[in-house]
Design a protein around this motif. Sequence first.
Motif, PDB file in Angstrom:
ATOM      1  N   ASN A  17      30.730 -39.978 -27.516  1.00 16.19           N
ATOM      2  CA  ASN A  17      30.143 -39.433 -26.290  1.00 16.19           C
ATOM      3  C   ASN A  17      29.507 -40.508 -25.416  1.00 16.19           C
ATOM      4  O   ASN A  17      28.959 -40.193 -24.355  1.00 16.19           O
ATOM      5  N   CYS A  18      29.550 -41.753 -25.848  1.00 16.11           N
ATOM      6  CA  CYS A  18      28.963 -42.847 -25.076  1.00 16.11           C
ATOM      7  C   CYS A  18      29.960 -43.359 -24.030  1.00 16.11           C
ATOM      8  O   CYS A  18      31.143 -43.483 -24.285  1.00 16.11           O
ATOM      9  N   HIS A  19      29.456 -43.659 -22.873  1.00 17.37           N
ATOM     10  CA  HIS A  19      30.242 -44.218 -21.788  1.00 17.37           C
ATOM     11  C   HIS A  19      30.310 -45.743 -21.961  1.00 17.37           C
ATOM     12  O   HIS A  19      29.432 -46.314 -22.592  1.00 17.37           O
ATOM     13  N   PRO A  20      31.283 -46.429 -21.376  1.00 18.62           N
ATOM     14  CA  PRO A  20      32.349 -45.911 -20.523  1.00 18.62           C
ATOM     15  C   PRO A  20      33.479 -45.321 -21.358  1.00 18.62           C
ATOM     16  O   PRO A  20      33.754 -45.764 -22.472  1.00 18.62           O
ATOM     17  N   PHE A  21      34.146 -44.332 -20.776  1.00 18.87           N
ATOM     18  CA  PHE A  21      35.347 -43.777 -21.369  1.00 18.87           C
ATOM     19  C   PHE A  21      36.542 -44.593 -20.880  1.00 18.87           C
ATOM     20  O   PHE A  21      36.519 -45.145 -19.781  1.00 18.87           O
ATOM     21  N   ARG A  22      37.575 -44.665 -21.688  1.00 24.74           N
ATOM     22  CA  ARG A  22      38.712 -45.545 -21.379  1.00 24.74           C
ATOM     23  C   ARG A  22      40.030 -44.799 -21.549  1.00 24.74           C
ATOM     24  O   ARG A  22      40.226 -44.057 -22.505  1.00 24.74           O
TER      25      ARG A  22
END
Length: 277
Positions: free
Chosen positions: A99-104
């Motif tokens: 749930n941690c950003h950044p998503f890739r």
Amino acid sequence: MCRWLAYTGNPIQLEAVLFRAKHSLIDQSLHSRLGQTTTNGDGFGVGWYGHPTDIPFRYRCAHPAWSDRNLRDAARAVRAPLFVAHIRAATDTPSQETNCHPFRYGRWLFMHNGLIRDYPKVRRDLMLGIDPDLFASIEGSTDSEVMFYLALTFGLEFDPVLALERMAGFIEETGRRHGIEAPLNMTVCATDGEQIVSARYSSERQSRSLYHSTSIRHLMELYPDDPRLAAVGEDAFLVLSEPLVDLEGWWEEIPESTAIVARGGAIESQTFDPHRT
């Protein structure tokens, strides 16, 4: 909620903005001045590009950013011409690495500050709007990742601002079908290593804070002896939730309902107008 930043310019150490600035992102994780929450300790992430055409590198962790020794070493070791960083304050979803950003996805990285209101109520309908070919790539449970995959579904790789507008319009339309008066609040950032696309928008027109750096060339004239300006170069650009330093003329607030695109030293601003799908 959360705090984030994105940088493009001469290659610099991530440490310069994550740790060394007076009001660095690590300082903001403990002492946010403009956020809805003072502390942002529910995980963090950084993403960076070695070359614009490469798949970006990423380091995420569910621990607070201020207590992660590996982040300090990595930030000192990594120099990059384009990078993003995010510190998280969780809302309706758990604190976990996915749930941690950044998503890739491929060359794209995505970050979000804000929320989809009553997300559990609309989650199913929103997820059904995601392209089935993309669905298997979703790893976590947060509303932010769903926003990213909706934007990809609506053409992020081809027309980023329009895709973000369509994503926002779809969320608002879905939320209002469920009786949610102001479904969306967001500042978002998407990058493919060649451009940084950011937007500030909310259904109630009271969005989270968002700023960008002013002309570095002009700042060099105002502060000719500041080594930080010489290091980043004349075409450098930062977009971020909170200013890193308190110096007159360094920052400009991004207005409500505005998108900013930074590419190759050129900065374009346009009205952000969500589209119904």
